[in-house]
Scaffold this active site. Sequence first.
Site: not given
Ligand SMILES: NC(=O)c1ccc[n+]([C@@H]2O[C@H](COP(=O)([O-])OP(=O)(O)OC[C@H]3O[C@@H](n4cnc5c(N)ncnc54)[C@H](O)[C@@H]3O)[C@@H](O)[C@H]2O)c1
Length: 256
Positions: A147, A160
């Site tokens: 991230s 986080y």
């Molecule tokens: N959205 C952002 O701004 C952002 C920015 C930087 C990094 N990220 C990273 O990108 C990735 C995706 O982000 P997002 O916004 O789509 O997140 P999100 O929270 O919308 O989706 C996460 C997905 O992971 C699944 N999940 C959660 N815990 C789980 C577990 N224990 N086992 C299996 N599946 C599980 C959830 O059901 C969901 O489908 C994550 O790693 C997040 O940290 C997101």
Amino acid sequence: MGRLDGKVIIVTGGAQGIGRAYVEGLAGEGAKVVVADLNAEAAGAVVRALGEDGKDAMAVTVDVSNPDDAERMVSETLARFGRVDGLVNNAAIYQRPGLFRGPFDQIPVDEWDRVMEVNLRGIFLCSRAVVSQMKEQGSGKIINISSGTVAQGTANFAHYVTSKAGVIGFTRSVAREMGQYGINVNAIAPGYTLSMDEEDVNDDVRANDLRSVSNRPLSRSEQPEDLVGTVIFLCSSDSDFITGQTMAVDGGNTMR
Ligand SMILES: NC(=O)c1ccc[n+]([C@@H]2O[C@H](COP(=O)([O-])OP(=O)(O)OC[C@H]3O[C@@H](n4cnc5c(N)ncnc54)[C@H](O)[C@@H]3O)[C@@H](O)[C@H]2O)c1
């Protein structure tokens, strides 16, 4: 001809948000995709939609923090497709379910532990589960999702941010170990991305988005689709000589 024809790629957390965009993009390049998620219903819906579009995909219900689930994710993939070419370690606790945001000394200890279990131990367990097959094949691509909050030192989100910094350390260390087997290990650091459902866009989301946009040379909101090309690249042979790297995909918000 797709760039990933015949490749088998597992995407954890692939049922919703950015993970779903990865799944669709990889399948669009010809990959057979395994949607591994805690949310069985959403994962099933993604796979059904891909099937209707003529794509080959399967859903596996997993909690990535559970060692048995991680092993089963790989054994079910091998039973169906016979190989594993890529693993996108995308599942994390981020917004589904949501997290405490506030001073570090007020983070509930249980929540700190659960974030480390899913965001960090999950990557360890899923990577561990795929490497014996990848070693046998003499090739493989592991992509870990970190991230942009690490480079920014985002406040009031210490559990986080700490977990996502750990993802970078894991990526570098494991890349050194796995190069001899033809396995590439890289990370992606997304910027603030509008990955939530429309009805979840609230004032906090709008404020975070505005702050990010104002600090980007490419001055607009980041969408899940903005990250897909980098995942395809890191899963493809175009990145065969790249390992141990963290690629920021954030419109230039952070620079190194
Ligand atoms: N959205 C952002 O701004 C952002 C920015 C930087 C990094 N990220 C990273 O990108 C990735 C995706 O982000 P997002 O916004 O789509 O997140 P999100 O929270 O919308 O989706 C996460 C997905 O992971 C699944 N999940 C959660 N815990 C789980 C577990 N224990 N086992 C299996 N599946 C599980 C959830 O059901 C969901 O489908 C994550 O790693 C997040 O940290 C997101």
